[in-house]
Design a protein around this motif. Structure first.
Motif, PDB file in Angstrom:
ATOM      1  N   LYS A  27     -16.569 137.812  72.130  1.00 53.42           N
ATOM      2  CA  LYS A  27     -15.520 138.543  73.013  1.00 53.42           C
ATOM      3  C   LYS A  27     -15.200 140.021  72.324  1.00 53.42           C
ATOM      4  O   LYS A  27     -15.037 140.878  73.086  1.00 53.42           O
ATOM      5  CB  LYS A  27     -14.351 137.881  72.758  1.00 53.42           C
ATOM      6  CG  LYS A  27     -14.178 136.438  73.671  1.00 53.42           C
ATOM      7  CD  LYS A  27     -13.024 135.518  73.263  1.00 53.42           C
ATOM      8  CE  LYS A  27     -12.970 134.153  74.233  1.00 53.42           C
ATOM      9  NZ  LYS A  27     -11.946 133.582  73.800  1.00 53.42           N
ATOM     10  N   LEU A  28     -15.631 139.933  71.068  1.00 53.64           N
ATOM     11  CA  LEU A  28     -15.581 141.460  70.517  1.00 53.64           C
ATOM     12  C   LEU A  28     -16.789 142.425  71.255  1.00 53.64           C
ATOM     13  O   LEU A  28     -16.491 143.686  71.328  1.00 53.64           O
ATOM     14  CB  LEU A  28     -15.895 141.279  69.043  1.00 53.64           C
ATOM     15  CG  LEU A  28     -14.732 140.851  68.136  1.00 53.64           C
ATOM     16  CD1 LEU A  28     -15.118 140.664  66.570  1.00 53.64           C
ATOM     17  CD2 LEU A  28     -13.618 141.845  68.130  1.00 53.64           C
ATOM     18  N   LEU A  29     -17.825 141.803  71.453  1.00 53.88           N
ATOM     19  CA  LEU A  29     -18.943 142.476  71.962  1.00 53.88           C
ATOM     20  C   LEU A  29     -18.918 142.617  73.587  1.00 53.88           C
ATOM     21  O   LEU A  29     -19.855 143.219  74.104  1.00 53.88           O
ATOM     22  CB  LEU A  29     -20.468 142.270  71.279  1.00 53.88           C
ATOM     23  CG  LEU A  29     -20.414 142.126  69.977  1.00 53.88           C
ATOM     24  CD1 LEU A  29     -21.769 141.469  69.617  1.00 53.88           C
ATOM     25  CD2 LEU A  29     -20.349 143.602  69.509  1.00 53.88           C
ATOM     26  N   GLY A  30     -18.287 141.564  74.264  1.00 54.78           N
ATOM     27  CA  GLY A  30     -18.219 141.666  75.636  1.00 54.78           C
ATOM     28  C   GLY A  30     -19.467 141.170  76.023  1.00 54.78           C
ATOM     29  O   GLY A  30     -20.001 141.463  77.072  1.00 54.78           O
ATOM     30  N   LEU A  31     -20.190 140.093  75.173  1.00 57.21           N
ATOM     31  CA  LEU A  31     -21.270 139.532  75.690  1.00 57.21           C
ATOM     32  C   LEU A  31     -21.187 138.059  75.772  1.00 57.21           C
ATOM     33  O   LEU A  31     -20.179 137.361  75.111  1.00 57.21           O
ATOM     34  CB  LEU A  31     -22.441 139.941  74.617  1.00 57.21           C
ATOM     35  CG  LEU A  31     -22.820 141.165  74.482  1.00 57.21           C
ATOM     36  CD1 LEU A  31     -23.787 141.551  73.376  1.00 57.21           C
ATOM     37  CD2 LEU A  31     -23.527 141.845  75.909  1.00 57.21           C
ATOM     38  N   PRO A  32     -21.886 137.206  76.579  1.00 52.81           N
ATOM     39  CA  PRO A  32     -22.065 135.939  76.627  1.00 52.81           C
ATOM     40  C   PRO A  32     -22.266 134.987  75.393  1.00 52.81           C
ATOM     41  O   PRO A  32     -23.358 135.835  74.773  1.00 52.81           O
ATOM     42  CB  PRO A  32     -22.624 135.408  77.979  1.00 52.81           C
ATOM     43  CG  PRO A  32     -23.817 136.394  78.045  1.00 52.81           C
ATOM     44  CD  PRO A  32     -23.089 138.007  77.680  1.00 52.81           C
ATOM     45  N   SER A  33     -21.769 133.968  75.038  1.00 53.59           N
ATOM     46  CA  SER A  33     -22.040 133.246  73.783  1.00 53.59           C
ATOM     47  C   SER A  33     -22.975 132.251  74.291  1.00 53.59           C
ATOM     48  O   SER A  33     -22.707 131.593  75.288  1.00 53.59           O
ATOM     49  CB  SER A  33     -21.134 132.687  73.264  1.00 53.59           C
ATOM     50  OG  SER A  33     -19.984 131.995  74.189  1.00 53.59           O
ATOM     51  N   VAL A  34     -24.399 132.032  73.528  1.00 50.26           N
ATOM     52  CA  VAL A  34     -25.218 131.282  73.918  1.00 50.26           C
ATOM     53  C   VAL A  34     -25.423 130.350  72.597  1.00 50.26           C
ATOM     54  O   VAL A  34     -25.807 130.790  71.511  1.00 50.26           O
ATOM     55  CB  VAL A  34     -26.449 131.742  74.339  1.00 50.26           C
ATOM     56  CG1 VAL A  34     -27.778 130.746  74.638  1.00 50.26           C
ATOM     57  CG2 VAL A  34     -26.221 132.766  75.588  1.00 50.26           C
ATOM     58  N   LEU A  35     -25.532 128.934  72.820  1.00 50.75           N
ATOM     59  CA  LEU A  35     -26.062 128.053  71.868  1.00 50.75           C
ATOM     60  C   LEU A  35     -27.420 127.467  72.324  1.00 50.75           C
ATOM     61  O   LEU A  35     -27.279 126.836  73.380  1.00 50.75           O
ATOM     62  CB  LEU A  35     -24.973 127.049  71.619  1.00 50.75           C
ATOM     63  CG  LEU A  35     -25.366 125.826  70.414  1.00 50.75           C
ATOM     64  CD1 LEU A  35     -24.003 125.491  70.013  1.00 50.75           C
ATOM     65  CD2 LEU A  35     -25.935 124.641  71.124  1.00 50.75           C
ATOM     66  N   ILE A  36     -28.309 127.413  71.561  1.00 52.06           N
ATOM     67  CA  ILE A  36     -29.821 126.842  71.807  1.00 52.06           C
ATOM     68  C   ILE A  36     -29.839 125.409  71.156  1.00 52.06           C
ATOM     69  O   ILE A  36     -29.597 125.451  69.849  1.00 52.06           O
ATOM     70  CB  ILE A  36     -30.919 127.808  71.576  1.00 52.06           C
ATOM     71  CG1 ILE A  36     -30.585 128.918  72.246  1.00 52.06           C
ATOM     72  CG2 ILE A  36     -32.078 127.220  71.809  1.00 52.06           C
ATOM     73  CD1 ILE A  36     -31.870 130.119  71.912  1.00 52.06           C
ATOM     74  N   SER A  37     -30.073 124.441  71.877  1.00 52.87           N
ATOM     75  CA  SER A  37     -30.431 123.123  71.270  1.00 52.87           C
ATOM     76  C   SER A  37     -31.671 122.918  72.061  1.00 52.87           C
ATOM     77  O   SER A  37     -32.091 123.289  72.913  1.00 52.87           O
ATOM     78  CB  SER A  37     -29.441 122.025  71.414  1.00 52.87           C
ATOM     79  OG  SER A  37     -29.046 121.916  72.794  1.00 52.87           O
ATOM     80  N   PHE A  38     -32.492 121.858  71.475  1.00 49.26           N
ATOM     81  CA  PHE A  38     -33.470 121.091  71.912  1.00 49.26           C
ATOM     82  C   PHE A  38     -33.519 119.761  72.468  1.00 49.26           C
ATOM     83  O   PHE A  38     -32.696 118.793  72.040  1.00 49.26           O
ATOM     84  CB  PHE A  38     -34.607 121.279  71.029  1.00 49.26           C
ATOM     85  CG  PHE A  38     -34.685 122.692  70.334  1.00 49.26           C
ATOM     86  CD1 PHE A  38     -35.114 123.855  70.859  1.00 49.26           C
ATOM     87  CD2 PHE A  38     -34.081 123.014  69.106  1.00 49.26           C
ATOM     88  CE1 PHE A  38     -35.330 125.140  70.646  1.00 49.26           C
ATOM     89  CE2 PHE A  38     -33.796 124.474  68.731  1.00 49.26           C
ATOM     90  CZ  PHE A  38     -34.694 125.117  69.300  1.00 49.26           C
ATOM     91  N   SER A  39     -34.328 119.434  73.353  1.00 47.50           N
ATOM     92  CA  SER A  39     -34.577 118.247  73.960  1.00 47.50           C
ATOM     93  C   SER A  39     -35.976 117.994  74.206  1.00 47.50           C
ATOM     94  O   SER A  39     -36.613 118.357  75.040  1.00 47.50           O
ATOM     95  CB  SER A  39     -33.637 117.890  75.372  1.00 47.50           C
ATOM     96  OG  SER A  39     -33.800 116.394  75.794  1.00 47.50           O
ATOM     97  N   PRO A  40     -36.506 116.680  73.527  1.00 49.18           N
ATOM     98  CA  PRO A  40     -36.034 116.017  72.582  1.00 49.18           C
ATOM     99  C   PRO A  40     -35.425 116.914  71.200  1.00 49.18           C
ATOM    100  O   PRO A  40     -36.175 117.905  71.313  1.00 49.18           O
ATOM    101  CB  PRO A  40     -36.721 114.880  72.201  1.00 49.18           C
ATOM    102  CG  PRO A  40     -38.189 115.392  72.503  1.00 49.18           C
ATOM    103  CD  PRO A  40     -38.079 116.427  73.855  1.00 49.18           C
ATOM    104  N   THR A  41     -34.786 116.396  70.225  1.00 52.23           N
ATOM    105  CA  THR A  41     -34.903 117.184  68.950  1.00 52.23           C
ATOM    106  C   THR A  41     -36.059 117.225  68.282  1.00 52.23           C
ATOM    107  O   THR A  41     -36.936 116.491  68.524  1.00 52.23           O
ATOM    108  CB  THR A  41     -33.664 116.663  67.923  1.00 52.23           C
ATOM    109  OG1 THR A  41     -34.238 115.314  67.524  1.00 52.23           O
ATOM    110  CG2 THR A  41     -32.600 116.155  68.472  1.00 52.23           C
ATOM    111  N   PRO A  42     -36.345 118.373  67.602  1.00 55.30           N
ATOM    112  CA  PRO A  42     -37.649 118.446  66.912  1.00 55.30           C
ATOM    113  C   PRO A  42     -38.112 117.156  66.032  1.00 55.30           C
ATOM    114  O   PRO A  42     -39.080 116.705  65.847  1.00 55.30           O
ATOM    115  CB  PRO A  42     -37.401 119.606  65.860  1.00 55.30           C
ATOM    116  CG  PRO A  42     -36.608 120.465  66.941  1.00 55.30           C
ATOM    117  CD  PRO A  42     -35.627 119.579  67.497  1.00 55.30           C
TER     118      PRO A  42
END
Length: 288
Positions: A27-42
């Protein structure tokens, strides 16, 4: 975008802190927040199978409540596992996500051979035009909040302590299937939910609350392989108090409230029925 990376299994209080920090920065930078996860997990891809605290649906719903913009799931396969750490930074984080801020744990490893780490991101950041920040551990009851600690607590039946570290009560969700209906023969009909994960974080008999068809019901459950009938697969069976509905195919969420005992094998159905009566009394005492 602003980015964080990890498995986020269970979305516990430490994960919530990370996502809240990420959302604030976005919100401070005016950019979207992205969370990267993996399927399946490593870990599971490389056969280091562990009990998981949340399935995909639960994890996604928990993340959505935290005001995260994007939950990006990368398919973890042989080709991706061979990607170098430098290529991951350049191809995924810079070229595709145009990352301007990265929030990551100082023990996080990525890329082929786990060669990438916090220091590599730091070394790359100035030239690539992004900032990197270390996540801080959250402590609850003198223990660092971590998925492995929560798994240990659940394995010991300490569901109340696990809930403190999760920031919410532990639950398992799934669609109700038709079982062998053996419970009806001893006057304890159950709803049955298959456990798709190979290893369950909880085993035994518990007092539970079940959310189904828009209502909540109290009950007692057994989660395990049902040794009395020589079962082979882990199944979640719940006897609900004051419940008489057909709910096959409905999504149910089983919230674990208190552990009653270990699962064990009985010599007969009569002995099993006698124990279920005692388990039911214990569960009702808890709810009262």
């Amino acid at each position: 975008s602003v980015v964080t990376i990890g498995n986020f299994d269970g979305v516990h209080i430490g994960h919530q802190h990370i996502v809240n920090r990420l959302v604030k920065q976005s919100k401070l930078l005016g950019l979207p927040s992205v969370l990267i996860s993996f399927s399946p997990t490593p870990q599971s891809f490389f056969t280091h199978e562990k009990a998981t605290l949340s399935n995909f649906r639960q994890k996604h719903q928990l993340l959505k409540k935290l005001d995260l913009d994007v939950h990006l799931i990368i398919k973890f396969d042989r080709e991706f596992s061979n990607m170098s750490a430098d290529d991951f930074i350049q191809t995924i984080l810079i070229d595709k996500l145009q990352m301007k801020f990265c929030l990551i744990g100082d023990d996080f490893r990525f890329g082929s051979g786990r060669a990438g780490d916090f220091k590599l991101l730091q070394d790359t950041s100035a030239q690539a035009g992004f900032k990197v920040e270390n996540t801080q551990s959250i402590v609850r009851d003198d223990c660092r909040a971590s998925s492995s600690t929560i798994r240990d607590l659940l394995a010991k039946g300490k569901v109340e302590s696990a809930a403190k570290m999760l920031g919410h009560e532990f639950s398992i969700s799934g669609k109700v299937i038709r079982g062998k209906q053996l419970g009806r023969t001893i006057d304890f009909p159950t709803i049955n939910i298959p456990i798709k994960r190979k290893i369950s974080p909880v085993l035994g008999v518990f007092a539970v609350q079940v959310d189904i068809v828009g209502q909540s019901f109290n009950g007692v459950c057994n989660i395990g392989k049902r040794p009395t009938i020589n079962g082979e697969n882990i199944l979640l069976e719940v006897f609900l108090f004051d419940f008489d509905q057909e709910v096959y195919g409905e999504l149910a969420t089983v919230v674990f409230k208190q552990r009653i005992r270990d699962e064990r094998k009985f010599d007969s159905f009569d002995a099993l029925k006698a124990q279920i009566i005692l388990d039911t009394q214990s569960a009702k005492t808890y709810f009262n």
